[in-house]
Design a protein around this motif. Sequence first.
Motif, short mmCIF file in Angstrom:
data_model
loop_
_atom_site.label_atom_id
_atom_site.label_comp_id
_atom_site.label_asym_id
_atom_site.label_seq_id
_atom_site.Cartn_x
_atom_site.Cartn_y
_atom_site.Cartn_z
N CYS A 189 34.38 49.04 70.10
CA CYS A 189 33.43 48.31 69.24
C CYS A 189 32.97 49.19 68.09
O CYS A 189 32.84 48.72 66.95
CB CYS A 189 32.24 47.82 70.05
N SER A 190 32.73 50.46 68.37
CA SER A 190 32.30 51.40 67.33
C SER A 190 33.39 51.54 66.25
O SER A 190 33.08 51.53 65.06
CB SER A 190 32.01 52.77 67.95
N ILE A 191 34.65 51.65 66.67
CA ILE A 191 35.75 51.75 65.71
C ILE A 191 35.81 50.49 64.85
O ILE A 191 35.90 50.56 63.62
CB ILE A 191 37.09 51.99 66.44
N GLU A 192 35.75 49.33 65.49
CA GLU A 192 35.82 48.07 64.75
C GLU A 192 34.64 47.93 63.78
O GLU A 192 34.83 47.52 62.63
CB GLU A 192 35.89 46.88 65.70
N ASN A 193 33.45 48.29 64.23
CA ASN A 193 32.26 48.18 63.37
C ASN A 193 32.26 49.20 62.24
O ASN A 193 31.97 48.85 61.09
CB ASN A 193 30.99 48.31 64.21
N ASN A 194 32.56 50.45 62.56
CA ASN A 194 32.53 51.50 61.54
C ASN A 194 33.56 51.29 60.45
O ASN A 194 33.30 51.56 59.28
CB ASN A 194 32.73 52.89 62.17
N PHE A 195 34.75 50.84 60.83
CA PHE A 195 35.82 50.66 59.85
C PHE A 195 35.95 49.22 59.36
O PHE A 195 36.80 48.92 58.53
CB PHE A 195 37.15 51.14 60.43
N LYS A 196 35.09 48.34 59.90
CA LYS A 196 35.11 46.93 59.52
C LYS A 196 36.50 46.33 59.67
O LYS A 196 37.06 45.72 58.76
CB LYS A 196 34.58 46.74 58.10
N ILE A 197 37.06 46.54 60.87
CA ILE A 197 38.39 46.03 61.21
C ILE A 197 38.31 45.25 62.51
O ILE A 197 37.33 45.34 63.24
CB ILE A 197 39.43 47.16 61.36
N LYS A 198 39.35 44.50 62.78
CA LYS A 198 39.48 43.79 64.05
C LYS A 198 40.83 44.18 64.63
O LYS A 198 41.88 43.95 64.02
CB LYS A 198 39.41 42.27 63.82
N LEU A 199 40.80 44.82 65.79
CA LEU A 199 42.04 45.22 66.45
C LEU A 199 42.71 43.99 67.04
O LEU A 199 42.04 43.12 67.60
CB LEU A 199 41.76 46.24 67.55
N PRO A 200 44.04 43.89 66.92
CA PRO A 200 44.74 42.75 67.54
C PRO A 200 44.45 42.70 69.05
O PRO A 200 44.33 43.73 69.71
CB PRO A 200 46.22 43.06 67.28
N LYS A 201 44.34 41.49 69.57
CA LYS A 201 43.95 41.27 70.97
C LYS A 201 44.83 42.04 71.96
O LYS A 201 44.32 42.66 72.89
CB LYS A 201 43.99 39.77 71.29
N GLU A 202 46.14 42.02 71.77
CA GLU A 202 47.04 42.68 72.71
C GLU A 202 46.75 44.18 72.78
O GLU A 202 46.73 44.78 73.85
CB GLU A 202 48.51 42.46 72.32
N TYR A 203 46.54 44.79 71.62
CA TYR A 203 46.25 46.22 71.56
C TYR A 203 44.87 46.51 72.15
O TYR A 203 44.69 47.46 72.92
CB TYR A 203 46.35 46.72 70.12
N ARG A 204 43.90 45.68 71.79
CA ARG A 204 42.54 45.84 72.31
C ARG A 204 42.54 45.75 73.84
O ARG A 204 41.93 46.57 74.53
CB ARG A 204 41.65 44.76 71.70
N ASP A 205 43.25 44.76 74.39
CA ASP A 205 43.34 44.60 75.84
C ASP A 205 43.99 45.81 76.50
O ASP A 205 43.56 46.27 77.55
CB ASP A 205 44.14 43.34 76.21
N PHE A 206 45.04 46.34 75.87
CA PHE A 206 45.74 47.52 76.37
C PHE A 206 44.77 48.71 76.49
O PHE A 206 44.74 49.40 77.51
CB PHE A 206 46.89 47.84 75.41
N ILE A 207 43.97 48.92 75.45
CA ILE A 207 43.00 50.02 75.48
C ILE A 207 41.96 49.78 76.57
O ILE A 207 41.62 50.67 77.34
CB ILE A 207 42.30 50.18 74.12
#
Length: 143
Positions: free
Chosen positions: A9-27
């Motif tokens: 969430c910090s990465i997405e908020n700080n960089f104002k990005i949305k990680l693809p669901k498949e990659y986010r789920d993997f992490i």
Amino acid sequence: MTIIQKEVCSIENNFKIKLPKEYRDFIMKGSLEKLKMHRFVTKDKKVESIVKYFFSPKKDYDDDLYGEIQGFTLDQKIPINLIPIAITPAENRVLLSISGKDTGNVYYWAWDEEPEPPTQSYQFMRLIDNNFDDFLNSLHEIE
């Protein structure tokens, strides 16, 4: 919320990005360590390499995702829609498209072939797979 969820969430908020669901789920599943040293081949079959390891979402961790996005994407060494997600033994990167017409595509980036300054283009990149799940399914252990 777990530490990993907070870091993502910090990465997405700080960089104002949305990680693809498949990659986010993997992490979120904590699968990063399980796929060290797995082989992949680019779609054109011209490059065969190894995922040495995936970058951790934990900030200030050795080779963390936060630092990779800062150092390559935001420092404009690669197109702004791509983020580094893994490293090869030759220090080249596996990249994931997080926006645009190729969202979800996974690329091999031959960083060691780039001129100085980097081209900020797809010129030194090769498609590995059209989505993250296909990329994961294509990885195979080194025998």
